[in-house]
Every structure is written in C-alpha cells, then in structure tokens.
Scaffold this motif. Structure first.
Motif, short mmCIF file in Angstrom:
data_model
loop_
_atom_site.label_atom_id
_atom_site.label_comp_id
_atom_site.label_asym_id
_atom_site.label_seq_id
_atom_site.Cartn_x
_atom_site.Cartn_y
_atom_site.Cartn_z
N ASN A 1 69.86 129.09 82.58
CA ASN A 1 70.94 128.33 81.94
C ASN A 1 70.42 127.01 81.39
N LEU A 2 69.54 126.36 82.15
CA LEU A 2 69.01 125.07 81.69
C LEU A 2 68.11 125.26 80.46
N ALA A 3 67.42 126.38 80.42
CA ALA A 3 66.49 126.63 79.30
C ALA A 3 67.20 127.27 78.11
N PHE A 4 68.50 127.59 78.29
CA PHE A 4 69.25 128.38 77.31
C PHE A 4 69.14 127.82 75.89
N ALA A 5 69.39 126.51 75.75
CA ALA A 5 69.47 125.92 74.40
C ALA A 5 68.10 125.84 73.72
N ALA B 1 67.22 128.67 67.29
CA ALA B 1 66.38 128.31 66.14
C ALA B 1 66.40 126.81 65.89
N SER B 2 67.47 126.13 66.32
CA SER B 2 67.56 124.69 66.08
C SER B 2 66.71 123.88 67.06
N ALA B 3 66.13 124.53 68.07
CA ALA B 3 65.31 123.81 69.06
C ALA B 3 64.04 123.30 68.40
N THR B 4 63.71 122.06 68.70
CA THR B 4 62.50 121.48 68.11
C THR B 4 61.42 121.21 69.16
N SER B 5 61.75 121.51 70.42
CA SER B 5 60.76 121.29 71.47
C SER B 5 60.88 122.41 72.51
N ALA B 6 59.89 122.49 73.38
CA ALA B 6 59.92 123.50 74.44
C ALA B 6 60.78 123.01 75.60
N TYR B 7 61.19 123.93 76.44
CA TYR B 7 62.01 123.60 77.61
C TYR B 7 61.28 122.62 78.52
N PRO B 8 61.85 121.42 78.75
CA PRO B 8 61.17 120.40 79.58
C PRO B 8 61.40 120.66 81.07
N ARG B 9 60.57 121.51 81.63
CA ARG B 9 60.75 121.95 83.02
C ARG B 9 60.73 120.79 84.01
N GLU B 10 59.81 119.84 83.79
CA GLU B 10 59.69 118.73 84.75
C GLU B 10 60.92 117.83 84.70
N GLU B 11 61.41 117.58 83.49
CA GLU B 11 62.61 116.75 83.35
C GLU B 11 63.81 117.46 83.98
N ALA B 12 63.85 118.78 83.84
CA ALA B 12 64.95 119.54 84.46
C ALA B 12 64.90 119.38 85.98
N ALA B 13 63.69 119.47 86.53
CA ALA B 13 63.54 119.32 87.99
C ALA B 13 63.96 117.92 88.43
N ARG B 14 63.58 116.93 87.62
CA ARG B 14 63.96 115.54 87.96
C ARG B 14 65.48 115.39 87.96
N LEU B 15 66.12 115.97 86.94
CA LEU B 15 67.58 115.83 86.84
C LEU B 15 68.30 116.58 87.96
N LEU B 16 67.78 117.75 88.31
CA LEU B 16 68.39 118.49 89.44
C LEU B 16 68.37 117.62 90.69
N ASP B 17 67.26 116.94 90.88
CA ASP B 17 67.11 116.07 92.05
C ASP B 17 68.01 114.83 91.92
N ALA B 18 68.00 114.23 90.72
CA ALA B 18 68.77 113.00 90.52
C ALA B 18 70.27 113.24 90.69
#
Lengths: 267, 221
Positions: free
Chosen positions: B105-109, B113-130
């Motif tokens: 779900n986090l990587a969904f967006a 085609a409009s995505a300009t970057s890869a899924y930021p796994r580390e930032e996702a982990a940080r936000l889950l924790d935060a």
C-alpha cells in the motif's frame, strides 16, 4: 433418407413432438412445481418465434439481396444490443448505444473474418452463411458482454472509494480502474472458454449436431465447429474489451475523474 | 463570501469563487482561499456543510459548479491531473486500502506513470516509526485496525512529498498519544514548506495545528 441427409419434418411431426413438452407439464403438475403455465407460454413463444424466423429466412434466402441481408443483420444487432443491456443489474446513460456499437464491431469483424477469409462465401453476403454465423456470434458474445458489463459497473459503483484513492495519489483513470477492467473482461470470457473445454465431451455442439443431422460427414462438421468455436472465442474477447473500453470512456472524464453518479441501479 | 488570504500572490494553492451543491442543497458559493508554503488552513463546520466536497474540489476529484483552482498560478490541466494530484494530495476520511500488505500500500503510488522517483523504503520505515505504527510492513492491510489504516493512508500520502496536503479528519480514530505523533510530523512537514488543509471537528486540534481557519455554514436548499 432425404437427398441432403435429413428427413424433412412436417407440421404433423412437430405436433407429435409436442408430446415431450406435455410430458414436462405433467411432471410439473404431478410434483406441484407450478411451472406448467410458464412452460406452456415458453413453448408457445418458442414455436411462434422460430417459425417467424423461419419464414423471414426463407424470404431472405429466396430474394438474396445485399440490402435485405444488411437490414436483417442490423435488426439482429439492435435486438442483441437491447438484450445485452437488459441482463445487467446496473446501467448508465448511453449504455444501449455502447452495447450496439460493441456488437456491431464484434459481429462485423469476426463474421467477416470467417465468411470472407476462411469459408470464402460467394456472394459476400450469402445469407445462408452470414445470418446463422452472426446469430451464433451474438448468442455467445451477448453472454460475455453482459457478464463483463455487469461486473464492471458493479466494481466501479462499489469500489469507487478505492478508485478515487488511486486517482488522488496520481493514478491516471486507466491505472485506477485497470484491475476492475481486467477482472470484468476475464469474467466475460470464462463461459466461452468453459464451452470450448467441454466441447465434444459433455455434449456435441449445436452447429455440429445440426450439420451431422443434415447429412454432413462428421469430420467436415467438426472442422466447421472448430472454426465457429475459434470465432466465438474471438468475438467474446473482442466484445468484452470493446464494452469495457466504452464504459471507461463514459464513466471517466478527461480530467481523470470517476463519474460514479452516472451509474444507476435497476429497480 | 469567504476570503482567507490577504495576499495577492498566486503561489501555493488558490481557490477562487468556488461553488458546489449536493443535489438541491447549496454547500458553498463564492468561496476563495489560499494556502501557501508552510501554512495550515483548518476547515471547520457542521456535518454536511461541504468540507469534504471542498477538499475533493481542491484535489480536482470533482468539479466545482463554479470557480477555479490553481497551484502556483497554474491550472491542474497544465500540470496534467495525475501530476497535480501528486503535488496536491488528498487523504479521504475513510482510509481505503488496496488489496495486499501495508508495504504494498505504501509503495502503491510509485507504480503509476506519474511517479518520478522510486519507492523510498527508508523514509517509509521512518514514518511508520514516527507515527507509532509498530506493525510488520508485511501485514495484510485489510487486517489492520481503522486507526492503523488511517496512519498507513497518511504515510502513503506523505511519501509523495506533497506541496499541499488535504486531510479529511485524519486523526478521528486515534488515541491522544498517537494524535500528538501525527501532529508533530505534520508540523515538521510544514516547517519544510508543505501547505496543509485540514478538516477537523476537534477545536483543540485546530488551535494546535492551524494557522488560519475557514468556517463553512449549512445553507438551506
């Protein structure tokens, strides 16, 4: 035997065969199924409809004019379009036209491929081939298209939150509804695939049975049936795809918004 | 009718003279607002006043009957709607999950085609924790509680690094401590320049988060 192989049946023979449906009615009465009235109405309708078609086809075959065949094909397409839409639980403004366009494209392309490319009939509108083949295409494509329409409209209606969630995260309209579109086309194609899978094992297909009864050698009947089954699978796939694309075009705006309010449930 | 910006600048999200109805009932009309970098506008009002409709109009998920929405002086059409919606991200009140795991779900967006970057796994982990989401990202999202799904939906939006975030009651199912975590993350984002439009029924939250408030009234048919 008749020179074509099949013994011609007269009205007397047909009248005698009605004993079989009377038997079904007796079963209904004996078991209190309360189906005898519906059975009688259905059987009567079927007799009237088929004899009416028989007389129309006799006339069309005798005249053999392109415009008359085209008119018959157009009438079949309109009737099939209405039938495809009426089977669906949901509708939207323009669904009737979309079903007509879908069947027109599907019927024209697949029937033309078989009659002109494979069988190579002369003249190109020979009604003895074109009308029954188109009838078979519609009979099968109808089931597929109505299943596809029903599933797609239900998905767009009930999963609108999920689709809008995808849109709000930057999905295009196509990306947001790719899954429901794919599932709908798949659902529409399954009956045809199932029919192909069991053809010749569970039952002999109708066209092949008819040809064998009419005196064709079984292998020629089989060849025709295989061609027809391929034609029906293509018709179903094409019909479901076109129907799904037209629904997509109607229910999503150019601004990648879902117009779910346009979907109306039938009472 | 409503004017929430004294500045004339076209920077940020600007709505001009918006009107919308729900059937025969008028929700709002003549509504204008502006949300610039680092600003937080709270939208308050009774149920049925049109708060969610306003957010949907700002995200261009539906068209207002009248008026215009621009981002940095440009229409959504000039960006392309998918690109616009990655910059002005809307999170609905009911957290809707895709089939699959939290991580999917986090990587969904980032599959679009409009995505300009890869899924930021580390930032996702940080936000889950935060945000206090102590769950395995491999957990099936549908099995999460409503509060957990709300935070997954919020993180999913934050991962897009939106210029403007439109939140519809993002903390309604959360306990006090988790609300504090969510608000802290939102403040950090605002400090980094993100604009926020927040629908909330909680006056205390409005006073903690918002720099300005827009009140919508209920209009008769």
């Amino acid at each position: 035997m008749h020179e074509l192989g099949a013994k011609p049946l007269g009205l007397e023979d047909v009248a005698w065969s009605s004993a079989l449906v009377v038997f079904a009615g007796v079963v209904s009465v004996a078991l209190r199924l309360d189906l005898e009235r519906r059975l009688a109405v259905a059987a009567s309708r079927m007799v009237v409809q088929l004899f009416a078609v028989g007389y129309v086809l006799t006339y069309v075959f005798a005249i053999e004019r392109a415009w008359l065949v085209a008119a018959a094909l157009l009438g079949m397409t309109i009737a099939a379009g209405r039938s495809a839409v009426h089977r669906s639980q949901r509708k939207y403004q323009g669904v009737q036209l979309d079903a007509f366009v879908t069947l027109l494209c599907t019927g024209t392309l697949t029937t033309a491929f078989v009659t002109q490319g494979i069988i190579q009939i002369e003249p190109w509108y020979n009604p003895r081939y074109v009308i029954p083949l188109l009838g078979m295409v519609f009979g099968n494509a109808l089931t597929g298209i109505s299943l596809c329409l029903d599933h797609l409209l239900e998905s767009l209606d009930e999963r609108r939150d999920r689709i809008e969630m995808a849109l709000s995260l930057g999905a295009t309209a196509w990306e947001a509804c790719r899954q429901p579109l794919r599932e709908s086309v798949r659902r529409g194609m399954i009956p045809t695939i199932n029919t192909m899978t069991v053809a010749g094992i569970v039952s002999l297909p109708g066209m092949m049975t008819g040809q064998i009864l009419a005196g064709s050698p079984p292998l020629i009947a089989v060849a025709y049936q295989v061609v027809v089954m391929f034609m029906l699978s293509a018709a179903c796939a094409l019909g479901c795809m076109i129907a799904a694309l037209l629904v997509h075009r109607r229910l999503f705006t150019d601004l990648h918004q879902l117009n779910a309010a346009a979907i109306v449930r039938r009472d | 009718m409503y004017m929430c910006a004294a500045r004339e600048a076209s920077a940020g999200l600007v709505a001009d003279d918006l009107a919308a109805s729900a059937g025969p009932r008028r929700l709002f009309h003549g509504l204008s607002l502006r949300v610039g970098a680092g600003e937080a506008l709270a939208v308050v009002g009774a149920s049925g006043a049109g708060k969610s409709t306003l957010l949907r109009c700002l995200a261009r998920l539906q068209e207002p009957e009248h008026g215009r929405v621009t981002l940095d002086g440009r229409s959504a059409e000039s960006f392309g709607l998918p690109t616009y919606r990655r910059r002005v991200v809307y999170v609905a009140q009911r957290a809707v999950m895709q089939a699959g795991t939290i991580e999917e779900n986090l990587a969904f967006a980032f599959r679009f085609a409009s995505a300009t970057s890869a899924y930021p796994r580390e930032e996702a982990a940080r936000l889950l924790d935060a945000l206090g989401l102590a769950v395995d990202p491999a957990t099936v999202a549908a099995r999460c509680s409503e509060g957990e799904r709300q935070r997954v939906a919020l993180i999913r939006a934050l991962l897009l690094q939106p210029q403007i975030l439109l939140l519809d009651e993002p903390t309604s199912g959360l306990d006090g401590a988790t609300v504090t975590r969510v608000e802290a993350e939102l403040r950090a984002r605002q400090s980094g320049g993100m604009g926020l439009v927040l629908v909330s029924h909680d006056p205390l939250q409005v006073s903690r988060v918002a720099t300005r408030t827009l009140s919508l009234g209920v209009h008769d048919a």
